[in-house]
Design a protein around this motif. Structure first.
Motif, short mmCIF file in Angstrom:
data_model
loop_
_atom_site.label_atom_id
_atom_site.label_comp_id
_atom_site.label_asym_id
_atom_site.label_seq_id
_atom_site.Cartn_x
_atom_site.Cartn_y
_atom_site.Cartn_z
N GLY A 283 -28.82 7.93 -1.10
CA GLY A 283 -30.16 7.71 -0.58
C GLY A 283 -30.19 6.72 0.56
O GLY A 283 -31.02 6.80 1.44
N CYS A 284 -29.26 5.75 0.55
CA CYS A 284 -29.16 4.73 1.59
C CYS A 284 -30.51 4.04 1.81
O CYS A 284 -31.14 4.16 2.84
CB CYS A 284 -28.67 5.37 2.89
N LYS A 285 -30.95 3.28 0.80
CA LYS A 285 -32.28 2.67 0.84
C LYS A 285 -32.44 1.67 1.98
O LYS A 285 -33.53 1.46 2.50
CB LYS A 285 -32.56 1.97 -0.48
N ARG A 286 -31.34 1.02 2.36
CA ARG A 286 -31.42 0.01 3.42
C ARG A 286 -31.33 0.60 4.82
O ARG A 286 -31.47 -0.12 5.81
CB ARG A 286 -30.33 -1.04 3.23
N CYS A 287 -31.07 1.89 4.91
CA CYS A 287 -30.96 2.52 6.23
C CYS A 287 -32.33 2.77 6.81
O CYS A 287 -33.27 3.12 6.08
CB CYS A 287 -30.22 3.86 6.12
N GLY A 288 -32.46 2.62 8.11
CA GLY A 288 -33.72 2.96 8.75
C GLY A 288 -33.99 4.45 8.62
O GLY A 288 -35.11 4.87 8.33
N ASN A 289 -32.97 5.25 8.83
CA ASN A 289 -33.06 6.69 8.64
C ASN A 289 -31.75 7.16 8.05
O ASN A 289 -30.74 7.24 8.76
CB ASN A 289 -33.36 7.41 9.96
N PRO A 290 -31.71 7.48 6.75
CA PRO A 290 -30.43 7.85 6.11
C PRO A 290 -29.84 9.13 6.69
O PRO A 290 -28.65 9.38 6.53
CB PRO A 290 -30.83 8.04 4.64
N CYS A 291 -30.66 9.93 7.37
CA CYS A 291 -30.17 11.21 7.89
C CYS A 291 -29.10 11.03 8.96
O CYS A 291 -28.29 11.92 9.20
CB CYS A 291 -31.32 12.03 8.46
N THR A 292 -29.10 9.89 9.62
CA THR A 292 -28.12 9.64 10.68
C THR A 292 -26.99 8.72 10.22
O THR A 292 -26.08 8.46 10.99
CB THR A 292 -28.81 8.99 11.89
N ASP A 293 -27.05 8.25 8.97
CA ASP A 293 -26.08 7.26 8.50
C ASP A 293 -25.21 7.73 7.33
O ASP A 293 -24.34 7.00 6.89
CB ASP A 293 -26.80 5.98 8.07
N SER A 294 -25.47 8.91 6.81
CA SER A 294 -24.75 9.36 5.62
C SER A 294 -24.05 10.68 5.88
O SER A 294 -24.42 11.44 6.78
CB SER A 294 -25.71 9.51 4.44
N LYS A 295 -23.05 10.96 5.04
CA LYS A 295 -22.33 12.22 5.13
C LYS A 295 -23.09 13.30 4.35
O LYS A 295 -23.61 13.06 3.28
CB LYS A 295 -20.93 12.06 4.57
N ALA A 296 -23.13 14.48 4.93
CA ALA A 296 -23.91 15.57 4.35
C ALA A 296 -23.08 16.38 3.36
O ALA A 296 -21.88 16.58 3.54
CB ALA A 296 -24.43 16.49 5.45
N ILE A 297 -23.74 16.82 2.27
CA ILE A 297 -23.13 17.78 1.36
C ILE A 297 -23.03 19.13 2.06
O ILE A 297 -22.00 19.78 2.06
CB ILE A 297 -23.96 17.93 0.07
N LYS A 298 -24.13 19.52 2.66
CA LYS A 298 -24.19 20.81 3.34
C LYS A 298 -25.34 20.79 4.33
O LYS A 298 -26.38 20.21 4.08
CB LYS A 298 -24.39 21.93 2.33
N THR A 299 -25.12 21.42 5.48
CA THR A 299 -26.16 21.56 6.49
C THR A 299 -26.34 23.04 6.82
O THR A 299 -25.36 23.75 7.03
CB THR A 299 -25.79 20.79 7.77
N LEU A 300 -27.58 23.48 6.84
CA LEU A 300 -27.84 24.87 7.19
C LEU A 300 -29.08 24.97 8.07
O LEU A 300 -29.88 24.05 8.14
CB LEU A 300 -27.99 25.73 5.93
N THR A 301 -29.23 26.11 8.73
CA THR A 301 -30.33 26.35 9.66
C THR A 301 -31.13 27.56 9.19
O THR A 301 -30.54 28.58 8.81
CB THR A 301 -29.79 26.60 11.08
N VAL A 302 -32.45 27.43 9.21
CA VAL A 302 -33.31 28.53 8.80
C VAL A 302 -34.40 28.75 9.84
O VAL A 302 -34.76 27.83 10.59
CB VAL A 302 -33.97 28.27 7.42
N HIS A 303 -34.93 29.97 9.87
CA HIS A 303 -36.04 30.32 10.76
C HIS A 303 -37.23 30.72 9.90
O HIS A 303 -37.08 31.48 8.94
CB HIS A 303 -35.65 31.47 11.69
#
Length: 360
Positions: A283-303
């Motif tokens: 969760g990275c509670k101390r991060c301003g935005n955890p999306c840019t600071d953590s490693k992803a399990i999986k990333t996908l793109t949808v329309h």
């Protein structure tokens, strides 16, 4: 005698070689003079029309001048500014013999464009102006970064489409709201309170029509020393559009949903978005935005052209979503993130059930 004649000739040559620099009028009382470092002169007139001058008994001889509030020795309807290097800019006012104001001219000095710029600094994209739009409604904004030792202010804005002919720009009494009009369209722009960004609207823009001509924006900024520089950028809205952040909410323990930004153009079937979803183990509670600071399990793109739902993996602690225009190569929105609390909730429910069992 020969030395005297030579002195007169040298003096004559010195003044005769002083050229009148090129200049342009931004507004009726704002004059931009281009200098290249050589000695030059720029004339000013107090009473512009011959009729005004002829009505005066003194024919303008009692008119006196001030530069930045300090009285000068020159008298009369005409005033000559001596330009040397980058000096000569200022607020020039002319007055009646009783001290009442007759006219004024703000003279701004523009140095050789080949010199290094000093008022603004380049962004990470190696540009001076950074422009973006939230949607296709004709609104856009541009921002910049002042040089840390040369803070200035906006002195003129010109906005137009490249197809437009003669464009006239004006500013209101506050100096913060600008209007640029041509025979084809109107642009309105406002400077924000910080003084480092503007917001503009193309009032004739149709979001459903093909955008054939680029927008051309030019911002003139000046320092306290009356030095001015202009910075330009041209673009299609489709090249700078950047959606606002999406809104994420929880459906149940394993499902989340998100919606289109409320500011995005509609109908969504005509302005579809592409979404990128990333699941994080922490969760990275101390991060301003955890999306840019953590490693992803999986990333996908949808329309999708509607509300989107998504089943989250069991190991995920945080889900991140961002969006971009599905039909053009434009910017991604900022990441939105949602922290999942199901593990804690499950532990609490387990303790509650165990508590009730013990009471029975």
């Amino acid at each position: 005698m020969n030395f005297f004649v030579v002195g007169i000739i040298c003096t004559f040559l010195q003044f005769s070689c002083q050229k009148s620099p090129s200049h342009q009028t931004l507004l009726p009382n704002i004059l931009v003079v281009e200098v290249d470092g050589s000695l030059g002169q720029q004339p000013l007139n107090c009473l512009v029309s011959a009729e005004e001058l002829m009505r005066r008994d003194d024919k303008g001889q009692d008119i006196f001048w001030k530069k930045n509030g300090v009285e000068d020795t020159q008298r009369g309807n005409s005033y000559t500014i001596t330009l040397e290097d980058s000096l000569g800019g200022g607020n020039y006012t002319c007055h009646n013999k009783d001290g009442s104001l007759l006219n004024y001219t703000v003279v701004l000095i523009q140095e050789d464009q080949t010199k290094m710029r000093k008022i603004l600094v380049k962004t990470e994209e190696e540009d001076y102006l950074k422009c973006s739009a939230q949607n296709y409604n004709g609104e856009f904004g541009c921002s910049w970064t002042w040089h840390r030792s040369r803070i200035g202010k906006v002195t003129f804005i010109r906005a137009r489409r490249l197809e437009d002919g003669d464009t006239q720009c004006s500013v209101d009494t506050s100096g913060q709201h600008w209007t640029c009009s041509s025979s084809h369209r109107n642009f309105s722009c406002s400077v924000d309170r910080t003084g480092n960004q503007i917001s503009c609207l193309d009032e004739q823009h149709c979001p459903y029509a093909e955008e054939s001509q680029q927008i051309h924006i030019t911002v003139y900024v000046k320092t306290e020393l009356f030095l001015v520089e202009n910075y330009s950028k041209h673009f299609h809205l489709s090249a700078i559009v950047k959606p606002d952040k999406v809104e994420i909410s929880k459906i149940n323990a394993t499902m989340i949903k998100w919606t289109y930004p409320s500011s995005w153009s509609s109908p969504y079937s005509y302005f579809p978005l592409t979404f990128q979803i990333t699941q994080l183990r922490r969760g990275c509670k101390r991060c301003g935005n955890p999306c840019t600071d953590s490693k992803a399990i999986k990333t996908l793109t949808v329309h999708s052209t509607d509300i989107c739902s998504f089943e989250v993996k069991r190991k995920a602690k945080t889900v991140c979503v961002r969006a971009k225009d599905a039909l053009c190569d434009s910017q991604w929105s900022e990441w939105s993130h949602f922290r999942l609390k199901r593990n804690k909730d499950n532990k609490k429910n387990k303790h509650k059930r165990q508590h009730y069992r013990n009471r029975e």
